[in-house]
Design an enzyme around this catalytic site. Sequence first.
Site, short mmCIF file in Angstrom:
data_model
loop_
_atom_site.label_atom_id
_atom_site.label_comp_id
_atom_site.label_asym_id
_atom_site.label_seq_id
_atom_site.Cartn_x
_atom_site.Cartn_y
_atom_site.Cartn_z
N LYS A 97 -3.30 -91.67 -46.72
CA LYS A 97 -2.84 -91.67 -48.10
C LYS A 97 -1.87 -90.54 -48.36
O LYS A 97 -0.87 -90.71 -49.08
CB LYS A 97 -4.05 -91.57 -49.04
CG LYS A 97 -5.00 -92.76 -48.94
CD LYS A 97 -6.24 -92.58 -49.79
CE LYS A 97 -7.21 -93.74 -49.60
NZ LYS A 97 -8.44 -93.58 -50.40
N ASP A 131 -8.52 -91.73 -42.96
CA ASP A 131 -8.08 -92.63 -44.03
C ASP A 131 -7.43 -91.83 -45.16
O ASP A 131 -6.40 -92.23 -45.72
CB ASP A 131 -9.28 -93.43 -44.56
CG ASP A 131 -8.88 -94.46 -45.60
OD1 ASP A 131 -8.22 -95.44 -45.22
OD2 ASP A 131 -9.21 -94.26 -46.79
#
Length: 867
Positions: free
Chosen positions: A728, A724
């Site tokens: 980003k 995750d």
Amino acid sequence: MKNQGWFVHKFGGTSVGSVEGYQRVANIVQAEPGERKAIVVSAMSGVTNKLIELIELAKARDERAQTGLDELAQKHLMTLSSLLGGAASYSGAASYSGAPHHGGEAPNEFRTQLMKDIQDIRDVLRGIQVTQTSSDSILEIVSGYGEVWSAQILWTYLKSLGCATAWLDARQALTIVKSDGGPSVDWAHSQNRLDQWLERHPSFPYLVITGYIGSTREGVATTLGRNGSDFSASIFGKLLKAPLVTIWTDVDGVMSADPRRVPEAFVLPVMSYYEATELAFFGAKVLHPKTIFPAIEGKIPVAIRNTFNSTHPGTVICAPEKVAASNQAGVFGSSAARGGSVGTSTKEGGPPPVKGLATIEDVALLNLEGTGMLGVPGVAGRLFGALKEVGVSVIMISQASSEQSICFAIPGAQGELAKTTVEKVFFAEFHHHQMEKVELLYPCTVVAAVGDGMIAHRGVAARFFTSLANAGVNIRAIAQGSSERNISLVIDQKDSSKALRAAHAGFYLSSQTLSLGLIGTGLIGSELLRQLEAQSRRLKKELHVDIRLRAIANSQKMGFSDQGIPLAEWKAALREPVHLDQFADFVRTDYLPNSVIIDCTADERVASRYKDWLARGIHVVTPNKKANSGSYSAYRELRDLSRSERCHYLYETTVGAALPIISTLRDLVQTGDRVLKIEGILSGTLSYLFNSLQPGRIFSEIVKEAKRRGFTEPDPRDDLSGRDFARKLVILARELGLPLELSEVTVESLVPAELQKASPTEYLDRLSDHDGAVTKRLESAQARGQILRYAGVIDVASRTARVGLQEFPKEHAFGRLGRTDNILAITSERYRIDPLIVQGPGAGPEVTAGGVFADLLRLASYLGAAI
């Protein structure tokens, strides 16, 4: 009696359409101020149409012409009898035998006159039946009887209430001149006739006058044309030197737009004669276009009020200088008193430049192009002269300054006739290729923005065009006169309602309405709904932003509401199986100009729909990272679609929750700075874990604690795997123009290999078996006086990115974070020595939902809301 001081009141057919209507009218005129009142009345609702229908039936030798006439007689006789407290029956002309009036029956005077009128019409109809023809003069004579009977009923009823009342058959005073331009008034002759009539009737404070009808100089009965009773009222207002003419109708006043298509439309408290004339021409049905002209000449204010809501002050139409004075002093009251919540002022203060919007539907647009028009005098004259000869009415004209094209709007029914006429007139030019084409577009709509304030305000046209562009409405033609009181646009008719609502909101006449669809009702989605509920009233009242939740869905169910799902009751709306195509269809409605879908999921299948939504003109707001961290080609396609379709794609919360990370980075790039390196802790979960990891604390217990507090994904491995976080970095890298793929990011996972395929419960149960590895890394860092953080870095020069455990000096900015804070350090040409730091809370549904909310308000601002 001096011819001064008559207050004129006009009542239309709906106002006198029943017994209750006449009673209401009588109550109103008695309650209104003024010593003398002239009351102009229309025929009872539907009577004029019925009389015209009788003529058509007679031409067809249909016996219903005679029975229909009897029905009209019965209708009027019964109405007056009921008003006087009795009943009556009618069985044809024989009933009018001159029998004495008694009880509650209609008085003998009315019965006798009605009998005579019915017999006259019957004779005319029999003549038409024999010849099977009828003339315009016969049509006007017959169609005017409804006003005569209506006036006689009101006159008789007022007398029965003790009011000293006279009635004037307008044919005895009003002289009408017929011409190609329509009926007009012979003012001198009419004034002389009316003055003579008033001298013969000097003692009546109430005067009932027939609307619609008059006579020629030769004494032949005629009319002012259909819907001419309003015109009659202003004519008699001028002749009677009235201080005020009040048009009583079935609406509260002149509206800022058609309320059937713009529910937020409100009553305009005051407007100028010229604004009212423009709106009337463009189809504002509350006012006849010719009504204003006698009022202008006589400098008489005209009030539009509601018979069925007589306490409402309505709209006052007056001279521009009085409008300006009322805007400053509130002479005619506030918008709030008239039911309008917005629209009385711009965000800069003062009245809005545009008072109202109106449309003409079912229009055809004809475009004539050709180099043969360049510098050739008389082309326009030939064109419009030919159209006049065949009876084509031109609504609007637009011509390019190059003189290579002329386009004009005409009634849709005349489109083909106009096209054929133009082709014939310019046959030679087409044959010699001096004219290239004549193009007919149908169906179209003319949308007009009207307001005296447009003269003094810059950027009105820009706001008009931008409002429509933001709503995805294409403009076909534009026209604006030098008076700057009206801007008219031609658009496709299918976009008519959407354009009206967009422009209405764009000029701050109503709230900027967003048709909202929300997908994902988990922690972030449900928190966003709570925040919307808490702020929706303030947003609508103070910022004029109406965020209307029209569709909602989770992974299994969805629900819809055309008027909006109550934000406190969204769970009850989830009834139907999820179908995302149907969901998008409902959100993208034609009558609401702006649509947005918020994706609060982490679902890749939902993210794959963004492309279709943007292509359909649906804006997208999301914290879902899957779309922007998928393939680079798909990411570019989304960004390009957003630009080409003028649709906004907002995703600030994909990195750093509510922190302004993406916007800050974008500002640096767009202002010419060159970013060299980005370092950061961009996971609130991992920030919490390693801020909490102190000597004596156990890593597995901190993970369980973070999950209980909502700081992790439902499966903590989604955070601890680093994937995750890597997404980003990919998103940030792409903002810098780096075509980075997710597979190219070096990721250090904190999930033990043997637990990667375990269930979430098993993972948490067995995680303690692996605490030793993390503890060892922590102790090693501490032994060197360092702190341990899970961080990421993008090196622009090498085009690389990595995330994993790193050691930093204790005095480093990354060591001073709050428990769930995110931090980003941007090193650039401008910030080479001291990096630019963005820091703040970066986890938790409340913070993330707040960031999504901010994106939603940012979207409303982009679409024209005064935020």
